[in-house]
Design an enzyme around this catalytic site. Structure first.
Site, PDB file in Angstrom:
ATOM      1  N   GLY A 230       0.838  -1.200   0.000  1.00 13.79           N
ATOM      2  CA  GLY A 230       0.000   0.000   0.000  1.00 13.79           C
ATOM      3  C   GLY A 230       0.866   1.241   0.000  1.00 13.79           C
ATOM      4  N   SER A 231       0.311   2.314   0.537  1.00 12.41           N
ATOM      5  CA  SER A 231       1.006   3.601   0.472  1.00 12.41           C
ATOM      6  C   SER A 231       2.170   3.656   1.469  1.00 12.41           C
ATOM      7  CB  SER A 231       0.014   4.724   0.780  1.00 12.41           C
ATOM      8  OG  SER A 231      -0.531   4.519   2.062  1.00 12.41           O
ATOM      9  N   THR A 232       3.099   4.540   1.176  1.00 10.63           N
ATOM     10  CA  THR A 232       4.289   4.677   2.014  1.00 10.63           C
ATOM     11  C   THR A 232       3.914   5.150   3.417  1.00 10.63           C
ATOM     12  OG1 THR A 232       5.591   5.116   0.049  1.00 10.63           O
ATOM     13  CG2 THR A 232       6.535   5.839   2.146  1.00 10.63           C
ATOM     14  N   GLU A 252       5.631  -3.412   0.673  1.00 14.14           N
ATOM     15  CA  GLU A 252       5.664  -3.106  -0.759  1.00 14.14           C
ATOM     16  C   GLU A 252       4.899  -1.802  -0.933  1.00 14.14           C
ATOM     17  OE1 GLU A 252       7.404  -4.677  -2.866  1.00 14.14           O
ATOM     18  OE2 GLU A 252       7.886  -6.480  -1.738  1.00 14.14           O
ATOM     19  N   GLU A 458       9.302  -9.561  -2.141  1.00 12.62           N
ATOM     20  CA  GLU A 458       8.171 -10.484  -2.246  1.00 12.62           C
ATOM     21  C   GLU A 458       8.449 -11.433  -3.411  1.00 12.62           C
ATOM     22  OE1 GLU A 458       4.276  -8.385  -1.888  1.00 12.62           O
ATOM     23  OE2 GLU A 458       4.035  -9.167  -3.900  1.00 12.62           O
TER      24      GLU A 458
HETATM   25  P1  NAD Z   1      -3.400   2.472   1.258  1.00 13.13           P
HETATM   26  O1  NAD Z   1      -2.107   2.576   1.988  1.00 13.13           O
HETATM   27  O2  NAD Z   1      -4.372   3.573   1.379  1.00 13.13           O
HETATM   28  O3  NAD Z   1      -4.178   1.148   1.710  1.00 13.13           O
HETATM   29  C1  NAD Z   1      -3.583  -0.125   1.597  1.00 13.13           C
HETATM   30  C2  NAD Z   1      -4.220  -1.054   2.617  1.00 13.13           C
HETATM   31  O4  NAD Z   1      -3.839  -0.631   3.908  1.00 13.13           O
HETATM   32  C3  NAD Z   1      -5.739  -1.056   2.594  1.00 13.13           C
HETATM   33  O5  NAD Z   1      -6.200  -2.369   2.773  1.00 13.13           O
HETATM   34  C4  NAD Z   1      -6.098  -0.212   3.803  1.00 13.13           C
HETATM   35  O6  NAD Z   1      -7.359  -0.546   4.339  1.00 13.13           O
HETATM   36  C5  NAD Z   1      -4.991  -0.618   4.745  1.00 13.13           C
HETATM   37  N1  NAD Z   1      -4.717   0.257   5.891  1.00 13.13           N
HETATM   38  C6  NAD Z   1      -4.940   1.579   6.046  1.00 13.13           C
HETATM   39  N2  NAD Z   1      -4.519   1.976   7.274  1.00 13.13           N
HETATM   40  C7  NAD Z   1      -4.008   0.880   7.891  1.00 13.13           C
HETATM   41  C8  NAD Z   1      -3.414   0.636   9.167  1.00 13.13           C
HETATM   42  N3  NAD Z   1      -3.251   1.591  10.083  1.00 13.13           N
HETATM   43  N4  NAD Z   1      -2.997  -0.618   9.449  1.00 13.13           N
HETATM   44  C9  NAD Z   1      -3.137  -1.624   8.550  1.00 13.13           C
HETATM   45  N5  NAD Z   1      -3.702  -1.445   7.335  1.00 13.13           N
HETATM   46  C10 NAD Z   1      -4.133  -0.206   7.007  1.00 13.13           C
HETATM   47  O7  NAD Z   1      -3.032   2.194  -0.281  1.00 13.13           O
HETATM   48  P2  NAD Z   1      -4.007   2.084  -1.535  1.00 13.13           P
HETATM   49  O8  NAD Z   1      -4.533   3.440  -1.874  1.00 13.13           O
HETATM   50  O9  NAD Z   1      -4.973   0.970  -1.354  1.00 13.13           O
HETATM   51  O10 NAD Z   1      -2.982   1.595  -2.660  1.00 13.13           O
HETATM   52  C11 NAD Z   1      -2.169   2.473  -3.383  1.00 13.13           C
HETATM   53  C12 NAD Z   1      -0.742   2.448  -2.882  1.00 13.13           C
HETATM   54  O11 NAD Z   1      -0.246   1.108  -2.872  1.00 13.13           O
HETATM   55  C13 NAD Z   1       0.184   3.215  -3.821  1.00 13.13           C
HETATM   56  O12 NAD Z   1       1.083   3.977  -3.060  1.00 13.13           O
HETATM   57  C14 NAD Z   1       0.900   2.111  -4.581  1.00 13.13           C
HETATM   58  O13 NAD Z   1       2.145   2.492  -5.119  1.00 13.13           O
HETATM   59  C15 NAD Z   1       1.023   1.051  -3.538  1.00 13.13           C
HETATM   60  N6  NAD Z   1       1.223  -0.272  -4.134  1.00 13.13           N
HETATM   61  C16 NAD Z   1       2.450  -0.865  -4.017  1.00 13.13           C
HETATM   62  C17 NAD Z   1       2.694  -2.093  -4.617  1.00 13.13           C
HETATM   63  C18 NAD Z   1       4.029  -2.773  -4.500  1.00 13.13           C
HETATM   64  O14 NAD Z   1       4.093  -3.995  -4.694  1.00 13.13           O
HETATM   65  N7  NAD Z   1       5.106  -2.063  -4.185  1.00 13.13           N
HETATM   66  C19 NAD Z   1       1.674  -2.732  -5.345  1.00 13.13           C
HETATM   67  C20 NAD Z   1       0.437  -2.112  -5.430  1.00 13.13           C
HETATM   68  C21 NAD Z   1       0.208  -0.874  -4.822  1.00 13.13           C
END
Ligand code: NAD
Length: 477
Positions: A230-232, A252, A458
């Site tokens: 997810g996001s950084t 990731e 991964e």
């Molecule tokens: P996000 O960080 O908003 O959410 C990702 C997940 O984290 C969701 O399931 C969300 O519910 C969960 N989440 C939120 N707060 C949390 C917490 N405190 N504890 C645990 N989980 C929590 O990201 P998004 O908008 O769903 O996805 C986009 C981001 O993901 C982009 O930055 C993208 O580059 C990244 N991404 C990375 C990869 C990789 O393999 N490097 C692949 C796909 C997406």
């Protein structure tokens, strides 16, 4: 999903259960924001129930035979292949994927599950020499226990299939927290794993808002490893929690990936790579090539051809195989994409293609003259927006490509292999691709990044490490 009144519960111990407080949330179809499905809105209590179920199942699952685990994984791949169209439609209707992207994602997921079959017999150790005569010294590898898998909205099936299959292959059990934007596909995937034969409790899914319930999963004492995509900003928060509770974590995260085009590159292939590199899934990919650097000798010609090709990218019916650009997932993401384009326009960037919207779809957008004061220069847009920059020499472009806090994937187009290798060596990224774009993945490779793009890798080999513990054992004769 047709019936507007039914609510899909959490998937725990192979059956659906409502939220402990009866909470319900909606999953929207991003094309028109109509309600696609209603799902349980999880609570920390629901997380605890799922973790307890996974922990209990681990007690016997860890001793399941290699034959059994291989058979269940093989069956899961076979079922996904048979039910391919159902999952393609879920990706399209819940996530706004085009048919092209949904088909790619489903096929990739099948290949990831198949690759996990090979992990089953690699949960193994070594014999070691010893300082002490008569001592037999060895290592054993064993599954860590309950793994928390937290997935993003953009590739929900790829992430659920790869990480659940890899964790289950090693003998771990799973609690999956899917993105609140795309929960149904993970519930359906868990059902498929049941049909494949995996025992009850080995795979559990809690739907809900990660922001509210994620910490109760990450910090749960029975969760032994966390695999987050997810996001950084969320990743760094999870990393802190894992450090506090001393548990293994893989992150990731996001990217701002450079694609460099030298003046000796095959221009047609470079244009094609720069199109595919960013516009797949309308730019919502961590490895998308969102920064394109073009040698000044070919910059005018490149921009002319590129802008023309990009302007013609299909925005039609998602089912049409020619359609490339679908909707942006949510209002939050749409606001971010709009902000980046408007900020660039206001501060003097040139829009060579796109910049306009049709409903929830942003046309494929090419920005020129982007400067460091613009949001699009450094921040991950996560939309169909690419910045194209001219450069004069290799050292300059190397410096510019590395001028980012991210370091996920990078690409270069050139016919000079020595230069390509110099780039591969000098670029600060976890992955580098020569004469193809930054967007690509395979089941067994070490996928991941450095800096703000992640921590750990991964893939089948990397996850073998991530999901198992090594134990040193000796026998003194
Ligand atoms: P996000 O960080 O908003 O959410 C990702 C997940 O984290 C969701 O399931 C969300 O519910 C969960 N989440 C939120 N707060 C949390 C917490 N405190 N504890 C645990 N989980 C929590 O990201 P998004 O908008 O769903 O996805 C986009 C981001 O993901 C982009 O930055 C993208 O580059 C990244 N991404 C990375 C990869 C990789 O393999 N490097 C692949 C796909 C997406």
């Amino acid at each position: 999903m047709g019936d507007s009144t039914s609510v899909m519960g959490h998937w725990v111990n192979h059956s659906y259960a409502p939220a402990s407080d009866g909470g319900v949330m909606e999953s929207l179809n991003p094309l028109d924001d109509s309600v696609f499905a209603k799902v349980a809105e999880g609570t920390p209590e629901d997380i605890d129930k799922a973790v307890q179920a996974a922990h209990e199942a681990f007690g016997s699952y860890k001793d399941s035979s290699t034959n059994e685990r291989e058979a269940w994984l093989c069956k899961a791949a076979e079922l996904l292949e048979q039910r391919r169209e159902e999952f393609i439609r879920l990706l399209m209707e819940e996530g706004g994927s085009t048919r092209k992207k949904a088909t790619f994602e489903t096929n990739k997921s099948i290949s990831f599950i198949r690759a996990a079959v090979g992990m089953v017999r690699h949960v193994s150790g070594k014999t070691l020499p010893s300082d002490y005569p008569g001592r037999i010294s060895m290592t054993w590898r064993s599954p860590r226990g309950v793994v928390a898998v937290i997935t993003p909205f953009n590739v929900p099936l790829i992430k659920a299939s790869r990480l659940c299959a890899n964790a289950l292959a090693t003998g771990c059990t799973v609690v999956l927290l899917p993105s609140e934007e795309h929960p149904v596909i993970s519930l359906k995937f868990a059902e498929l794993l049941k049909d494949a034969g995996f025992p009850a409790g080995t795979i559990n899914v809690v739907t809900g808002n990660g922001y509210n319930i994620g910490d109760s999963l990450t910090a749960h004492p029975l969760v032994k490893a966390v695999s987050f995509t997810g996001s950084t900003v969320v990743g760094k928060h999870i990393q802190k929690l894992c450090a506090e509770h001393n548990k293994h974590v893989t992150l990731e995260l996001g990217g701002k990936n450079p694609l460099v085009i030298m003046n000796d590159a095959n221009l047609q292939k470079a244009v094609e790579g720069a199109v595919r590199g960013i516009f797949m899934h309308q730019g919502q990919a961590c490895v998308s090539s969102s920064r394109v650097y073009v040698h000044r000798d070919i910059y005018p010609k490149f921009v002319e051809i590129y802008a023309k090709v990009v302007s013609g990218l299909g925005m039609g019916d998602l089912d049409d195989p020619e359609t490339i650009i679908g909707p942006i997932i949510s209002d939050r993401q749409r606001q971010r994409v709009k902000r980046h384009i408007e900020d660039a326009r206001d501060k003097g960037a040139t829009i060579a293609a796109g910049g306009n919207w049709e409903g929830n779809r942003c046309a494929a957008t090419v920005l020129l003259d982007v400067t460091s004061d613009m949001a699009a220069f450094r921040e991950e847009t996560f939309g169909p927006v690419v910045s194209v920059y001219p450069f004069d020499d290799f050292d300059d472009v190397m410096r510019e490509a590395n001028d980012t806090s991210y370091g996920l994937s990078a690409a270069i187009y050139t016919s000079d292999i020595e230069l390509a290798m110099k780039y591969a060596k000098g670029i600060e990224a976890g992955m580098v691709h020569i004469n193809s774009p930054s967007i690509t993945d395979e089941a067994h490779v070490p996928f991941g990044g450095v800096g703000d793009s992640g921590f750990g890798r991964e893939g089948t080999e990397a996850d073998l490490e991530a999901f198992t513990e090594l134990k040193w054992v000796t026998i003194q004769a």
